[in-house]
Design an enzyme around this catalytic site. Structure first.
Site: not given
Ligand code: ADP
Ligand code: ADP
Ligand code: ZN
Length: 213
Positions: A13, A88, A127, A160, A171
């Site tokens: 996204k 969300r 990531r 992260r 998540r």
């Protein structure tokens, strides 16, 4: 043009939202980036949000909705924006809808970036994020020019805290329980468009541009 990006954590996204923002000259508004900036600056909002983020849980709607509505009320958002990571939950979507309706406005497109769960865990462990400017990279698919350094601003890249595999599992569960119902919500409004998020970054972007044009 007002656009919402939907999709699981790690679907791409943010990557796509940044390209959309640049091409169409509208701001990229990421609630995750706003929270991370607050954590970095040690604000009260940041400390509160971190409690939830570190566990892979959603920050409560009351907190989130307020910062989002404040952000989109700013001058640079008057010609539209691309929302990344908001809404969300159904209540968040309803509040946004109501706030827009009061201004005679609406969401034009909700772009669902579709990536199966199997691909997500792998993507997230690769990531790397710049906490200074919000840029994201992938160690295999989208590497920075110099390992561990942000192309845009030269700051160090980090994994992260919430991208560790255990937290990613949480998540994903939260995504399926609380966020996925938004696909139906925006389908019912006639604005949902789905793209295959497993394709190359450039191909995903092409698919989105052909929807927006
Ligand atoms: P990702 O890029 O993986 O989708 P984000 O940067 O959008 O992650 O969000 C990171 C975390 O910030 C979320 O797991 C959640 O804790 C919090 N967060 C971001 N946006 C929202 C939101 N709209 N509502 C509740 N929590 C949010
Ligand atoms: P989200 O905002 O949905 O959480 P990101 O845009 O941060 O997702 O992308 C998650 C990870 O996957 C990042 O490391 C990013 O560089 C990488 N990525 C994004 N799009 C693609 C793609 N089409 N193919 C492979 N990797 C991608
Ligand atoms: Zn940077």
């Amino acid at each position: 043009m007002k656009i919402i990006m939907l999709g699981a954590p790690g679907a791409g996204k943010g990557t796509q939202a940044k390209m959309i923002a640049e091409k169409y000259g509208i701001p990229h508004v990421s609630t995750g980036d706003i929270f991370r900036a607050n954590i970095k600056n040690g604000t009260e909002l940041g400390m509160e949000a971190k409690k939830y983020m570190d566990q892979g849980l959603l920050v409560p709607d009351e907190l989130t909705v307020k910062i989002l509505l404040d952000r989109v009320a700013q001058e640079d958002c008057k010609n539209g924006y691309v929302l990344d990571g908001f809404p969300r939950t159904i209540p968040q979507a309803q509040v946004l809808d109501k706030a827009l309706a009061e201004l005679g406005e609406k969401i034009d497109y909700a772009i669902n970036v579709d990536v199966p769960d199997e691909n997500i865990i792998k993507r997230m462990s690769g990531r790397r994020a710049c906490l200074s400017c919000g840029a994201t990279y992938h160690i295999e698919h989208i590497p920075p020019r110099q390992e561990g350094v942000c192309d845009n601003c030269g700051q160090p890249l980090v994994l992260r805290d919430d991208d560790k595999p255990e937290t990613v599992q949480n998540r994903l569960k939260v995504y399926h329980d609380q966020t996925q119902p938004l696909i139906e919500f925006y389908t019912a409004k006639g604005v949902l468009r789905t793209v295959d998020g497993t394709a190359d970054m450039k191909d995903v972007f092409e698919a989105i541009v052909s929807i927006l044009n």
